[in-house]
Enzyme design. Sequence first.
Site, PDB file in Angstrom:
ATOM      1  N   GLN A  77      44.158  39.306  52.122  1.00 40.08           N
ATOM      2  CA  GLN A  77      45.536  39.495  51.688  1.00 40.08           C
ATOM      3  C   GLN A  77      46.383  40.253  52.706  1.00 40.08           C
ATOM      4  O   GLN A  77      47.614  40.324  52.551  1.00 40.08           O
ATOM      5  CB  GLN A  77      45.574  40.224  50.346  1.00 40.08           C
ATOM      6  CG  GLN A  77      45.128  41.671  50.423  1.00 40.08           C
ATOM      7  CD  GLN A  77      44.973  42.324  49.070  1.00 40.08           C
ATOM      8  OE1 GLN A  77      43.957  42.172  48.407  1.00 40.08           O
ATOM      9  NE2 GLN A  77      45.985  43.064  48.645  1.00 40.08           N
TER      10      GLN A  77
ATOM     11  N   CYS B  75      47.000  41.353  45.800  1.00 39.57           N
ATOM     12  CA  CYS B  75      45.659  41.080  45.268  1.00 39.57           C
ATOM     13  C   CYS B  75      45.732  40.238  43.997  1.00 39.57           C
ATOM     14  O   CYS B  75      44.930  39.331  43.794  1.00 39.57           O
ATOM     15  CB  CYS B  75      44.925  42.383  44.974  1.00 39.57           C
ATOM     16  SG  CYS B  75      45.809  43.509  43.881  1.00 39.57           S
TER      17      CYS B  75
ATOM     18  N   HIS C 115      43.276  47.486  41.324  1.00 33.69           N
ATOM     19  CA  HIS C 115      43.056  46.322  42.180  1.00 33.69           C
ATOM     20  C   HIS C 115      42.635  45.144  41.306  1.00 33.69           C
ATOM     21  O   HIS C 115      41.987  45.338  40.284  1.00 33.69           O
ATOM     22  CB  HIS C 115      41.953  46.682  43.177  1.00 33.69           C
ATOM     23  CG  HIS C 115      41.708  45.680  44.250  1.00 33.69           C
ATOM     24  ND1 HIS C 115      42.707  44.953  44.854  1.00 33.69           N
ATOM     25  CD2 HIS C 115      40.556  45.293  44.861  1.00 33.69           C
ATOM     26  CE1 HIS C 115      42.171  44.166  45.772  1.00 33.69           C
ATOM     27  NE2 HIS C 115      40.872  44.352  45.799  1.00 33.69           N
TER      28      HIS C 115
END
Length: 465
Positions: free
Chosen positions: A254, A260, A406
């Site tokens: 990324q 993400c 995340h």
Amino acid sequence: MAAGTTNALCVLVMLLGVAAPPTAADIPVNCMYSDLLGSWRFFVFGAPGARFSTCSDGLGPDTTQEVIKLQKLNTAIDEHGNKGTFTLIYNQGFEVEVAGYKWFAFFPFSKINGTVISYCDKARPGWVHNIFAQQWSCFYGQRIDPPAETSTRLVVADLSSKTTPRQFFKYNPDFVDAINQLQVFWKARMYPEYVGKPMEMLEKRAGGSRSRLFKSPVPVQVSEDVKRLADTLPDTWDWRDVNGVNFVSPVRDQGRCGSCYAFASTAMLESRIRIITNNTQQPILSPQQIVSCSHYSQGCEGGFPYLIAGKYAQDFGILEEANYPYKGVDAPCEVQPHARYFSSNYQYIGGFYGACNEPLMRFELVNHGPVAVSFQVYDDFRYYSGGVYIHTGLHDSFNPFETTNHVVLVVGYGHDASSGLDFWTVKNSWGEEWGEDGYFRIRRGNDECAIESIAVAATPIPQLS
Ligand SMILES: *[C@@H]1O[C@H](CO)[C@@H](O)[C@H](O)[C@H]1NC(C)=O
Ligand SMILES: *[C@@H]1O[C@H](CO)[C@@H](O)[C@H](O)[C@H]1NC(C)=O
């Protein structure tokens, strides 16, 4: 539906909208499931162009109003007694589906002296459309019963992003040694490529400093029925190797963008298209389209897979990578005429936010394909090189790091004989050099770092072949 007119609430929401442009940042609002319960009045406005608008700018006059009651656990009831469902979306917003329409909005907030005030009895301008993603309008909302009281109306959270001086990641062998000496479950190593990189870049890769998990729901208790279902599942599973066949698309990177959520979303859809078509279709989808074009997320500042793999893919479809290549920056949206991949269905595992647990995740994984999960990243995690990760509680004093939220993709599970731990196998989006060829394993069954609290599944629709 009853006719209505623009009122004071509309003006308030407009002001809040100006204070916080919807696509500027991961929104720092912090509301709870209990805030949603009760009766809401939704004010519908601005039908033409709603599909491609942010709904926040230029509120037109209200055209209709709708009262919808939200009650435990996930039942939505309209004025005529029609029953549907609703879910909280993390701590950010909600989606209601009743009588053939889907209503989605974020909660409004304002910032006063670095403190964020969340208005959890209100819905900031959002989108309503029918379940076939047609007949779009904008709406805003107000909970009317129980009525707002000052004490419950304002949830105050100090989320002011600290203005720390620009810091760069430093080589810290002591931290790596400390992790490796404290426990035997996983190995840490130095990633030389991180040295000298700005800390904010590394934080963005892990979800962004503003997308912290404040309180994730505790996984629901496992019922006898779910236990029985789970007992029928294999002891181990890996979508990269199902009788020698791989159904997972390659690991990606990324870069320095907080995307993400877009990578986990496209990775889930890519893998599930391979599963549905027995690998005869293997598209790679475009995270850049999501970063640039989605009003349901905040570009490089973050977002949520429920709203991307699920809602955005259902409402707008996702292009292939080749037609909208990744740049890793917040670039303007470009409309592309190429084929898109849509989702026919999406849900939090368990049916709504807060209903997840480990056996339900395994059941979804084995029967339908990889699932997107959010988890808390602490500073020991970035040094992971292999093994079954459990958070050590150690902190890197050289490279102080904010805990972040995340998003990644669970592709399998198993039991590690050497450590004695059950684990999830998880695809990350930090390149193939990181961890176990771009993957990591993390302890399973203990809600490690909240990884079993908010899993999402979406069902993609392949092209006709
Ligand atoms: C913000 O801070 C200033 C200076 O400290 C203070 O005078 C003002 O009353 C504060 N405003 C609010 C809304 O708390
Ligand atoms: C799926 O693909 C594999 C490998 O090409 C093939 O052996 C198998 O028969 C296919 N399965 C079905 C149900 O078509």
